[in-house]
Design a protein around this motif. Sequence first.
Motif, PDB file in Angstrom:
ATOM      1  N   ALA A 132      -8.079 -16.493  25.419  1.00  0.00           N
ATOM      2  CA  ALA A 132      -7.485 -15.257  24.903  1.00  0.00           C
ATOM      3  C   ALA A 132      -7.120 -15.400  23.437  1.00  0.00           C
ATOM      4  O   ALA A 132      -7.218 -14.452  22.651  1.00  0.00           O
ATOM      5  N   LEU A 133      -6.721 -16.602  23.060  1.00  0.00           N
ATOM      6  CA  LEU A 133      -6.367 -16.866  21.668  1.00  0.00           C
ATOM      7  C   LEU A 133      -7.573 -16.716  20.750  1.00  0.00           C
ATOM      8  O   LEU A 133      -7.453 -16.239  19.612  1.00  0.00           O
ATOM      9  N   LEU A 134      -8.740 -17.103  21.230  1.00  0.00           N
ATOM     10  CA  LEU A 134      -9.960 -16.935  20.440  1.00  0.00           C
ATOM     11  C   LEU A 134     -10.267 -15.462  20.213  1.00  0.00           C
ATOM     12  O   LEU A 134     -10.756 -15.074  19.140  1.00  0.00           O
ATOM     13  N   VAL A 135      -9.983 -14.641  21.218  1.00  0.00           N
ATOM     14  CA  VAL A 135     -10.181 -13.198  21.068  1.00  0.00           C
ATOM     15  C   VAL A 135      -9.258 -12.665  19.963  1.00  0.00           C
ATOM     16  O   VAL A 135      -9.676 -11.858  19.122  1.00  0.00           O
ATOM     17  N   VAL A 136      -8.004 -13.128  19.960  1.00  0.00           N
ATOM     18  CA  VAL A 136      -7.060 -12.713  18.923  1.00  0.00           C
ATOM     19  C   VAL A 136      -7.565 -13.128  17.544  1.00  0.00           C
ATOM     20  O   VAL A 136      -7.488 -12.355  16.583  1.00  0.00           O
ATOM     21  N   ALA A 137      -8.099 -14.337  17.450  1.00  0.00           N
ATOM     22  CA  ALA A 137      -8.626 -14.823  16.165  1.00  0.00           C
ATOM     23  C   ALA A 137      -9.775 -13.944  15.680  1.00  0.00           C
ATOM     24  O   ALA A 137      -9.835 -13.579  14.499  1.00  0.00           O
ATOM     25  N   LEU A 138     -10.675 -13.583  16.586  1.00  0.00           N
ATOM     26  CA  LEU A 138     -11.819 -12.750  16.215  1.00  0.00           C
ATOM     27  C   LEU A 138     -11.394 -11.352  15.768  1.00  0.00           C
ATOM     28  O   LEU A 138     -12.079 -10.721  14.958  1.00  0.00           O
ATOM     29  N   SER A 139     -10.269 -10.876  16.292  1.00  0.00           N
ATOM     30  CA  SER A 139      -9.843  -9.503  15.992  1.00  0.00           C
ATOM     31  C   SER A 139      -9.048  -9.387  14.687  1.00  0.00           C
ATOM     32  O   SER A 139      -8.739  -8.274  14.257  1.00  0.00           O
ATOM     33  N   GLN A 140      -8.711 -10.508  14.061  1.00  0.00           N
ATOM     34  CA  GLN A 140      -7.853 -10.458  12.879  1.00  0.00           C
ATOM     35  C   GLN A 140      -8.442  -9.670  11.704  1.00  0.00           C
ATOM     36  O   GLN A 140      -7.711  -8.939  11.029  1.00  0.00           O
ATOM     37  N   PRO A 141      -9.744  -9.782  11.397  1.00  0.00           N
ATOM     38  CA  PRO A 141     -10.275  -8.943  10.316  1.00  0.00           C
ATOM     39  C   PRO A 141     -10.130  -7.449  10.602  1.00  0.00           C
ATOM     40  O   PRO A 141      -9.863  -6.659   9.691  1.00  0.00           O
ATOM     41  N   ILE A 142     -10.308  -7.055  11.881  1.00  0.00           N
ATOM     42  CA  ILE A 142     -10.097  -5.649  12.256  1.00  0.00           C
ATOM     43  C   ILE A 142      -8.643  -5.277  12.011  1.00  0.00           C
ATOM     44  O   ILE A 142      -8.337  -4.232  11.427  1.00  0.00           O
ATOM     45  N   ALA A 143      -7.732  -6.158  12.465  1.00  0.00           N
ATOM     46  CA  ALA A 143      -6.306  -5.895  12.277  1.00  0.00           C
ATOM     47  C   ALA A 143      -5.958  -5.780  10.796  1.00  0.00           C
ATOM     48  O   ALA A 143      -5.122  -4.955  10.410  1.00  0.00           O
ATOM     49  N   GLY A 144      -6.596  -6.604   9.966  1.00  0.00           N
ATOM     50  CA  GLY A 144      -6.325  -6.560   8.533  1.00  0.00           C
ATOM     51  C   GLY A 144      -6.607  -5.196   7.934  1.00  0.00           C
ATOM     52  O   GLY A 144      -5.800  -4.663   7.155  1.00  0.00           O
ATOM     53  N   VAL A 145      -7.743  -4.598   8.299  1.00  0.00           N
ATOM     54  CA  VAL A 145      -8.093  -3.269   7.785  1.00  0.00           C
ATOM     55  C   VAL A 145      -7.167  -2.206   8.366  1.00  0.00           C
ATOM     56  O   VAL A 145      -6.719  -1.288   7.663  1.00  0.00           O
ATOM     57  N   VAL A 146      -6.850  -2.325   9.666  1.00  0.00           N
ATOM     58  CA  VAL A 146      -5.979  -1.348  10.325  1.00  0.00           C
ATOM     59  C   VAL A 146      -4.610  -1.301   9.659  1.00  0.00           C
ATOM     60  O   VAL A 146      -4.082  -0.223   9.341  1.00  0.00           O
ATOM     61  N   PHE A 147      -4.017  -2.468   9.425  1.00  0.00           N
ATOM     62  CA  PHE A 147      -2.691  -2.496   8.807  1.00  0.00           C
ATOM     63  C   PHE A 147      -2.729  -1.886   7.406  1.00  0.00           C
ATOM     64  O   PHE A 147      -1.826  -1.139   7.022  1.00  0.00           O
ATOM     65  N   VAL A 148      -3.750  -2.212   6.637  1.00  0.00           N
ATOM     66  CA  VAL A 148      -3.852  -1.688   5.280  1.00  0.00           C
ATOM     67  C   VAL A 148      -3.991  -0.171   5.281  1.00  0.00           C
ATOM     68  O   VAL A 148      -3.276   0.536   4.554  1.00  0.00           O
ATOM     69  N   LEU A 149      -4.905   0.347   6.090  1.00  0.00           N
ATOM     70  CA  LEU A 149      -5.118   1.792   6.120  1.00  0.00           C
ATOM     71  C   LEU A 149      -3.899   2.529   6.658  1.00  0.00           C
ATOM     72  O   LEU A 149      -3.586   3.640   6.230  1.00  0.00           O
ATOM     73  N   ASP A 150      -3.214   1.905   7.602  1.00  0.00           N
ATOM     74  CA  ASP A 150      -1.966   2.470   8.109  1.00  0.00           C
ATOM     75  C   ASP A 150      -0.971   2.621   6.958  1.00  0.00           C
ATOM     76  O   ASP A 150      -0.334   3.667   6.803  1.00  0.00           O
ATOM     77  N   GLY A 151      -0.850   1.573   6.135  1.00  0.00           N
ATOM     78  CA  GLY A 151       0.059   1.623   4.995  1.00  0.00           C
ATOM     79  C   GLY A 151      -0.374   2.633   3.958  1.00  0.00           C
ATOM     80  O   GLY A 151       0.459   3.336   3.369  1.00  0.00           O
ATOM     81  N   VAL A 152      -1.672   2.728   3.719  1.00  0.00           N
ATOM     82  CA  VAL A 152      -2.191   3.689   2.734  1.00  0.00           C
ATOM     83  C   VAL A 152      -1.846   5.113   3.143  1.00  0.00           C
ATOM     84  O   VAL A 152      -1.359   5.922   2.328  1.00  0.00           O
ATOM     85  N   LEU A 153      -2.095   5.443   4.417  1.00  0.00           N
ATOM     86  CA  LEU A 153      -1.825   6.812   4.878  1.00  0.00           C
ATOM     87  C   LEU A 153      -0.328   7.093   4.939  1.00  0.00           C
ATOM     88  O   LEU A 153       0.102   8.222   4.723  1.00  0.00           O
ATOM     89  N   MET A 154       0.478   6.070   5.238  1.00  0.00           N
ATOM     90  CA  MET A 154       1.928   6.266   5.168  1.00  0.00           C
ATOM     91  C   MET A 154       2.354   6.553   3.729  1.00  0.00           C
ATOM     92  O   MET A 154       3.177   7.434   3.478  1.00  0.00           O
ATOM     93  N   GLY A 165       0.812  -1.215   0.000  1.00  0.00           N
ATOM     94  CA  GLY A 165       0.000   0.000   0.000  1.00  0.00           C
ATOM     95  C   GLY A 165       0.839   1.255   0.000  1.00  0.00           C
ATOM     96  O   GLY A 165       0.536   2.224  -0.719  1.00  0.00           O
ATOM     97  N   GLN A 166       1.912   1.283   0.795  1.00  0.00           N
ATOM     98  CA  GLN A 166       2.785   2.450   0.832  1.00  0.00           C
ATOM     99  C   GLN A 166       3.335   2.765  -0.562  1.00  0.00           C
ATOM    100  O   GLN A 166       3.318   3.913  -1.015  1.00  0.00           O
ATOM    101  N   ALA A 167       3.837   1.730  -1.229  1.00  0.00           N
ATOM    102  CA  ALA A 167       4.466   1.939  -2.536  1.00  0.00           C
ATOM    103  C   ALA A 167       3.454   2.314  -3.605  1.00  0.00           C
ATOM    104  O   ALA A 167       3.683   3.229  -4.409  1.00  0.00           O
ATOM    105  N   ILE A 168       2.316   1.618  -3.614  1.00  0.00           N
ATOM    106  CA  ILE A 168       1.315   1.839  -4.672  1.00  0.00           C
ATOM    107  C   ILE A 168       0.643   3.191  -4.520  1.00  0.00           C
ATOM    108  O   ILE A 168       0.495   3.950  -5.490  1.00  0.00           O
TER     109      ILE A 168
END
Length: 445
Positions: A356-378, A294-297
Amino acid sequence: MTQASATQPPSRRRHDREIIALAVPAFGALVAEPLFVMVDSAVVGHLGTSQLAGLGVAAALLTTAVSIFVFLAYATTAAVARRVGAGDIPSAIRQGMDGIWLALLLGALVVAFAYPAAPWLIEAFGTSDTATPYAVTYLRISSFGIPAMLVVLAATGVLRGLQDTRTPLYVAIGGFTANGALNVGLVYGAGLGIAGSAWGTVIAQAGMALAYLIVVVRGARRHGASLRPDAAGIRASAQAGFPLLVRTLSLRSVLLIATAVAARLGDTNIAAHQIILSLWSLTAFALDAIAIAGQAIIGRYLGAGDAKGAREACRRMVQWGIASGVVLGVLIVLARPLFVPLFTGDPSVQETLLPALLVVALSQPIAGVVFVLDGVLMGAGDGRYLAWAMIVTLAAFAPVALLIPGLGGGLTALWWAMTLMMAVRLVTLWLRMRSGKWLVIGATR
């Protein structure tokens, strides 16, 4: 061509090809980096427990020191990509050289501090008397490799901005291989002990930096770009990187607070927390690879004045982030009976770990969007907003996390707080993306 691909819009297929071409090699390079510490640990571990303990403390300090300056890669990627999009390759490489000179300057300052301060830094960690000499030895020798590692960060940013993530992958593989061979040869063959491990890593890091510099210098000569240090350019690189430094420090503070809270919950909880954090970091590498693409593109599109293309690429990468997060979440749930026993055989740790591991699993789609948008804004050079957004996130997370022990919460509650942290990041980044204020076109922001 399949029927499904034939029905996809041409722009979507083009974005998919770009994302895959950049993200896959980036993921390989990201995974190769932590393997340095794993190799050192495996080699030094056979010397004795005190040596391994000393390595653990010194490696934590070195990793923190390097990660603080990761803005050298992020800011350089965005700046170079914009100029690539504008069709000005000499200026793009010149911008990259400013980042490399800044890396050398910062590296020299870190060595000047870390070498004499090594005993104090090790003591601050409460290291045992038996492990302290080994930790000091490793930290002092390894500090000489920090300038090279910072050059690697900046040069990686240059190549990513030039839409090249394959070269960093090849250099990372070469560095990892050399590091392993040098460690074994110097530790056991030359009988240097933990000092041999440190020197092996320094030599490998210097080799990686040299390989990057050869590539960048060849590119500069081919396009007629100046290699000499430019005070104004170095100062501009530092100014562009400072907001990302604030962002990184805020994020590191979140992770440190989480670890401190887990430690207050008891040995069982901190052991389980470290296992989850290791897994969380591994999934972060996969998601960060998309963010790097995302940063490069995005930088290239905005540099070319194509705001519409940047918005379409952002939308497609968000879809990739969601899909990747769902896949990672499912993998965590399905594979937990296999990998949990690899980390611990203690039934109490396993019992604490699983919910706690199940909580991490449930949060992965949120993390996916966060990482992408972080890269886009960078990639858009929107570092100032990213800094403020991360400060807001830290302010929301800290009080919630610190209240957990007093309220009788456990590790699962702590990882719900981590999920809240990611949700706050999602809201702040999503609002910025929807506002369109990051869509600033041109060779410079």
